[in-house]
Write a protein that holds these residues in place. Structure first.
Motif, PDB file in Angstrom:
ATOM      1  N   TYR A 105    -158.476  -6.068  57.032  1.00 37.61           N
ATOM      2  CA  TYR A 105    -158.833  -7.092  58.016  1.00 37.61           C
ATOM      3  C   TYR A 105    -158.064  -8.357  57.658  1.00 37.61           C
ATOM      4  CZ  TYR A 105    -161.541 -10.442  60.755  1.00 37.61           C
ATOM      5  OH  TYR A 105    -161.910 -11.432  61.628  1.00 37.61           O
ATOM      6  N   TYR A 106    -157.147  -8.770  58.524  1.00 35.93           N
ATOM      7  CA  TYR A 106    -156.256  -9.888  58.225  1.00 35.93           C
ATOM      8  C   TYR A 106    -156.991 -11.220  58.359  1.00 35.93           C
ATOM      9  CZ  TYR A 106    -152.603  -6.372  58.639  1.00 35.93           C
ATOM     10  OH  TYR A 106    -151.822  -5.248  58.462  1.00 35.93           O
ATOM     11  N   VAL A 107    -156.821 -12.088  57.366  1.00 34.66           N
ATOM     12  CA  VAL A 107    -157.433 -13.418  57.376  1.00 34.66           C
ATOM     13  C   VAL A 107    -156.370 -14.441  56.988  1.00 34.66           C
ATOM     14  CG1 VAL A 107    -159.751 -12.582  56.832  1.00 34.66           C
ATOM     15  CG2 VAL A 107    -158.190 -13.135  54.965  1.00 34.66           C
ATOM     16  N   TRP A 108    -156.505 -15.664  57.496  1.00 32.63           N
ATOM     17  CA  TRP A 108    -155.586 -16.756  57.164  1.00 32.63           C
ATOM     18  C   TRP A 108    -154.122 -16.327  57.301  1.00 32.63           C
ATOM     19  CZ3 TRP A 108    -158.973 -16.044  52.531  1.00 32.63           C
ATOM     20  CH2 TRP A 108    -160.224 -16.629  52.740  1.00 32.63           C
ATOM     21  N   THR A 109    -153.868 -15.594  58.382  1.00 37.19           N
ATOM     22  CA  THR A 109    -152.533 -15.057  58.635  1.00 37.19           C
ATOM     23  C   THR A 109    -152.087 -15.459  60.034  1.00 37.19           C
ATOM     24  OG1 THR A 109    -152.928 -13.159  57.172  1.00 37.19           O
ATOM     25  CG2 THR A 109    -151.192 -12.926  58.807  1.00 37.19           C
ATOM     26  N   ASP A 110    -150.841 -15.889  60.145  1.00 34.61           N
ATOM     27  CA  ASP A 110    -150.291 -16.328  61.424  1.00 34.61           C
ATOM     28  C   ASP A 110    -150.276 -15.166  62.415  1.00 34.61           C
ATOM     29  OD1 ASP A 110    -148.931 -17.382  63.536  1.00 34.61           O
ATOM     30  OD2 ASP A 110    -147.242 -18.153  62.366  1.00 34.61           O
ATOM     31  N   HIS A 111    -151.106 -15.271  63.453  1.00 29.18           N
ATOM     32  CA  HIS A 111    -151.217 -14.191  64.431  1.00 29.18           C
ATOM     33  C   HIS A 111    -149.913 -13.975  65.190  1.00 29.18           C
ATOM     34  CE1 HIS A 111    -153.275 -11.485  67.215  1.00 29.18           C
ATOM     35  NE2 HIS A 111    -152.664 -12.118  68.207  1.00 29.18           N
ATOM     36  N   ASP A 112    -149.152 -15.034  65.397  1.00 22.06           N
ATOM     37  CA  ASP A 112    -147.918 -14.929  66.169  1.00 22.06           C
ATOM     38  C   ASP A 112    -146.839 -14.119  65.465  1.00 22.06           C
ATOM     39  OD1 ASP A 112    -149.065 -16.467  68.147  1.00 22.06           O
ATOM     40  OD2 ASP A 112    -148.256 -18.360  67.370  1.00 22.06           O
ATOM     41  N   MET A 113    -146.971 -13.923  64.164  1.00 23.14           N
ATOM     42  CA  MET A 113    -145.955 -13.157  63.441  1.00 23.14           C
ATOM     43  C   MET A 113    -146.033 -11.663  63.755  1.00 23.14           C
ATOM     44  SD  MET A 113    -144.108 -15.262  61.723  1.00 23.14           S
ATOM     45  CE  MET A 113    -143.289 -14.201  60.540  1.00 23.14           C
ATOM     46  N   GLY A 114    -147.178 -11.197  64.228  1.00 20.66           N
ATOM     47  CA  GLY A 114    -147.288  -9.794  64.632  1.00 20.66           C
ATOM     48  C   GLY A 114    -147.407  -8.798  63.486  1.00 20.66           C
TER      49      GLY A 114
ATOM     50  N   TYR B  65    -139.442   9.295  49.499  1.00 14.59           N
ATOM     51  CA  TYR B  65    -138.925   9.344  50.867  1.00 14.59           C
ATOM     52  C   TYR B  65    -139.638   8.265  51.673  1.00 14.59           C
ATOM     53  CZ  TYR B  65    -138.621  10.890  55.756  1.00 14.59           C
ATOM     54  OH  TYR B  65    -138.440  10.939  57.128  1.00 14.59           O
ATOM     55  N   PHE B  66    -138.866   7.459  52.431  1.00 19.94           N
ATOM     56  CA  PHE B  66    -139.473   6.427  53.281  1.00 19.94           C
ATOM     57  C   PHE B  66    -138.795   6.452  54.649  1.00 19.94           C
ATOM     58  CE2 PHE B  66    -140.081   2.366  55.274  1.00 19.94           C
ATOM     59  CZ  PHE B  66    -141.415   2.069  54.985  1.00 19.94           C
ATOM     60  N   ARG B  67    -139.633   6.251  55.672  1.00 26.66           N
ATOM     61  CA  ARG B  67    -139.144   6.151  57.043  1.00 26.66           C
ATOM     62  C   ARG B  67    -140.110   5.287  57.835  1.00 26.66           C
ATOM     63  NH1 ARG B  67    -140.558   8.195  61.864  1.00 26.66           N
ATOM     64  NH2 ARG B  67    -138.934   8.506  63.451  1.00 26.66           N
ATOM     65  N   GLY B  68    -139.573   4.351  58.628  1.00 27.42           N
ATOM     66  CA  GLY B  68    -140.419   3.577  59.522  1.00 27.42           C
ATOM     67  C   GLY B  68    -140.398   2.089  59.250  1.00 27.42           C
ATOM     68  N   TYR B  69    -141.506   1.423  59.572  1.00 27.62           N
ATOM     69  CA  TYR B  69    -141.622  -0.029  59.498  1.00 27.62           C
ATOM     70  C   TYR B  69    -142.274  -0.468  58.175  1.00 27.62           C
ATOM     71  CZ  TYR B  69    -140.580  -0.169  64.512  1.00 27.62           C
ATOM     72  OH  TYR B  69    -139.971  -0.047  65.735  1.00 27.62           O
ATOM     73  N   GLY B  70    -141.868  -1.660  57.707  1.00 28.51           N
ATOM     74  CA  GLY B  70    -142.560  -2.288  56.600  1.00 28.51           C
ATOM     75  C   GLY B  70    -142.063  -1.944  55.217  1.00 28.51           C
ATOM     76  N   GLU B  71    -140.831  -1.453  55.081  1.00 23.46           N
ATOM     77  CA  GLU B  71    -140.334  -1.193  53.728  1.00 23.46           C
ATOM     78  C   GLU B  71    -140.182  -2.493  52.949  1.00 23.46           C
ATOM     79  OE1 GLU B  71    -137.224   1.735  51.552  1.00 23.46           O
ATOM     80  OE2 GLU B  71    -136.419   0.628  53.247  1.00 23.46           O
ATOM     81  N   THR B  72    -139.837  -3.577  53.645  1.00 22.46           N
ATOM     82  CA  THR B  72    -139.821  -4.911  53.051  1.00 22.46           C
ATOM     83  C   THR B  72    -140.686  -5.826  53.899  1.00 22.46           C
ATOM     84  OG1 THR B  72    -137.916  -5.738  54.294  1.00 22.46           O
ATOM     85  CG2 THR B  72    -137.464  -4.553  52.228  1.00 22.46           C
ATOM     86  N   LEU B  73    -141.167  -6.901  53.306  1.00 27.19           N
ATOM     87  CA  LEU B  73    -141.956  -7.863  54.061  1.00 27.19           C
ATOM     88  C   LEU B  73    -141.058  -8.665  55.001  1.00 27.19           C
ATOM     89  CD1 LEU B  73    -144.879  -8.667  54.359  1.00 27.19           C
ATOM     90  CD2 LEU B  73    -144.557 -10.392  52.588  1.00 27.19           C
ATOM     91  N   LEU B  74    -139.832  -8.939  54.552  1.00 26.72           N
ATOM     92  CA  LEU B  74    -138.880  -9.656  55.406  1.00 26.72           C
ATOM     93  C   LEU B  74    -138.591  -8.862  56.671  1.00 26.72           C
ATOM     94  CD1 LEU B  74    -136.913 -12.069  55.765  1.00 26.72           C
ATOM     95  CD2 LEU B  74    -135.193 -10.673  54.585  1.00 26.72           C
TER      96      LEU B  74
ATOM     97  N   LYS C 229    -139.832 -16.859  50.152  1.00 20.53           N
ATOM     98  CA  LYS C 229    -138.676 -17.490  50.783  1.00 20.53           C
ATOM     99  C   LYS C 229    -139.117 -18.640  51.688  1.00 20.53           C
ATOM    100  CE  LYS C 229    -135.763 -13.379  50.526  1.00 20.53           C
ATOM    101  NZ  LYS C 229    -134.835 -12.463  51.231  1.00 20.53           N
ATOM    102  N   ASP C 230    -138.150 -19.446  52.093  1.00 18.34           N
ATOM    103  CA  ASP C 230    -138.427 -20.625  52.904  1.00 18.34           C
ATOM    104  C   ASP C 230    -137.984 -20.422  54.343  1.00 18.34           C
ATOM    105  OD1 ASP C 230    -139.392 -22.008  50.685  1.00 18.34           O
ATOM    106  OD2 ASP C 230    -137.385 -22.704  50.122  1.00 18.34           O
ATOM    107  N   ASP C 231    -138.473 -21.320  55.197  1.00 16.15           N
ATOM    108  CA  ASP C 231    -138.016 -21.458  56.582  1.00 16.15           C
ATOM    109  C   ASP C 231    -138.130 -20.145  57.350  1.00 16.15           C
ATOM    110  OD1 ASP C 231    -137.427 -24.122  55.952  1.00 16.15           O
ATOM    111  OD2 ASP C 231    -135.424 -23.569  55.223  1.00 16.15           O
ATOM    112  N   GLU C 232    -137.048 -19.734  58.010  1.00 14.64           N
ATOM    113  CA  GLU C 232    -137.102 -18.585  58.901  1.00 14.64           C
ATOM    114  C   GLU C 232    -137.328 -17.265  58.178  1.00 14.64           C
ATOM    115  OE1 GLU C 232    -137.139 -18.724  62.201  1.00 14.64           O
ATOM    116  OE2 GLU C 232    -137.086 -20.913  62.023  1.00 14.64           O
TER     117      GLU C 232
END
Length: 425
Positions: free
Chosen positions: A330-339, A398-407, A295-298
């Motif tokens: 280990y995260y590389v080339w990833t925007d640190h501010d996105m958290g 069964y899913f519960r919590g954070y990260g079910e989608t990247l958005l 996706k684009d932008d925000e």
């Protein structure tokens, strides 16, 4: 709104039916044979090669015959016993799903033979192999041995055998050209190099309105090993691709909420060590992966990581395997501010228990920062063990919590149970 929900569920139903049709495709394990040389001298040694393929979707444990018997038949119909002794080892194999391996037996050509012989193997009635004795070479690929057809001397392989110069399919005049001298057609080479990777499933739930989550995944082996049973270091490099989507089935236009595209390049081997009794084994998967939602932008989300995933397996007597597969990132080339690190953490803890032809249970736990975590539990049961008698698995997630989608990686999702079908659990 009830009508819209019905429409969404109807779309999900038809897509599930499509998955069922895919699941109904034939999966098999097959052994085919070929003579490694197109010609030999009377009384000379000859090698018989077997290609064992496992397309069943599960690991295959199989003994290997120490001796093969059959009959040599010459153009006059005279029959001579044939005996082959196993030349390769081991005499039993554990073959992972969607892979193949070769084995070889050695034997001798009848001392008084000449001309074209046919080898018929006991227990493989549809296998006929041709050998030219002391008469030059066989015709090249794509040439039928028409002159000897009336004598019944056309060589034939099994239905799953790759065509080769020494195992030519008995076919009508409209037969397709044979494969290259390597013994595998381009399609067979591709088919042998591609296999499943992460689970493939389609599941529907109804939390705050009907939705569906589905995933497709495969890996492609970049180099074909000369001996699949003993691959070298470079033979274990793969390109992988996984795509996961969350689908809103109750809104007006039935939109996709988000889709994660996940290509990867990695080195993997199911077993780099095993104990003497074969109960314990260690595997490894390590490489680089990219995730984005396109996706684009925000709404744009993108991250990259290097990972190492050791695998510890224990084999039970009852025919099941327990696997512990933690993935360290280990995260590389990833925007640190996105958290992403805070929400998705640095380790995916994975545990899986699978019966050979039965229940499969798996779990994933991911711990981020500030109490952010995610839990995913899955269960699958083979449909061929139900009244449907078909391939694929009944699947519950069964899913519960954070990260079910990247958005929505930084959003907490309430518990959700979905039911559907898994082509690969």
């Amino acid at each position: 709104m009830p009508c819209r929900r019905y429409t969404g569920l109807r779309h999900a139903f038809f897509l599930a039916i499509g998955c069922l049709c895919l699941a109904a495709g034939t999966a098999h394990a097959g052994l085919s044979y070929r003579l490694t040389s197109p010609q030999a001298s009377p009384g000379g040694s000859i090698e018989l090669e077997g290609l064992l393929t496992n397309d069943t979707g599960t690991a295959l444990s199989s003994p290997v015959a120490r001796e093969l018997t059959g009959q040599w038949v010459d153009a006059q119909g005279r029959v001579t016993p044939a005996h082959f002794q196993l030349r390769t080892s081991p005499d039993a194999i554990d073959l992972p799903a969607n892979t193949f391996t070769r084995m070889a037996w050695s034997g001798r050509v009848p001392a008084g033979a000449h001309g074209l012989l046919t080898l018929r193997l006991d227990g493989a009635a549809d296998t006929l192999l041709a050998l030219q004795v002391d008469a030059g070479s066989l015709p090249g690929p794509g040439t039928r041995i028409a002159a000897n057809a009336e004598a019944g001397m056309i060589a034939a392989g099994t239905a799953s055998a790759p065509p080769s110069a020494t195992a030519l399919a008995a076919a009508p005049a409209t037969a397709a050209p044979s494969a290259p001298a390597s013994g595998l057609s381009p399609f067979d080479t591709f088919r042998n190099a591609i296999s499943s990777y992460e689970p493939i499933y389609f599941a529907v739930g109804n939390r705050d309105g009907a939705d569906a989550r589905f995933q497709v995944s495969f890996k492609y082996r970049l180099f074909s090993p000369a001996d699949p049973a003993r691959p070298g270091f470079m033979d274990n490099w793969y390109f992988g691709y996984t795509q996961t989507a969350l689908w809103d089935l109750h809104s007006d236009s039935i939109p996709f909420v988000d889709t994660t595209y996940n290509p990867s390049l990695f080195w993997a081997r199911d077993s780099i060590w095993s104990s003497g009794d074969k109960r314990w084994s260690l595997g490894l998967n390590s490489g680089f992966e990219h995730k984005s939602n396109g996706k684009d932008d925000e709404d744009s989300r993108s991250l990259n990581d290097l990972y190492v995933q050791p695998e510890v397996n224990y084999r039970f007597d009852g025919g099941s395997t327990l696997s512990f597969q933690p993935r360290f990132k280990y995260y590389v080339w990833t925007d640190h501010d996105m958290g992403y690190r805070d929400a998705l953490g640095y380790v995916d803890w994975k545990l899986r228990w699978a019966q050979d032809d039965g229940l499969i249970l798996s779990g994933l736990y991911r711990q981020g920062a500030s109490g952010r975590n995610a839990t995913q539990l899955e269960a699958a049961w083979p449909l061929k063990r139900t009244f449907l008698h078909m391939n694929g698995h009944l699947y519950v997630q069964y899913f519960r919590g954070y990260g079910e989608t990247l958005l929505g990686y930084d959003q907490k999702y309430d518990p959700q149970v979905r039911i559907g079908i898994a082509l690969v659990p």
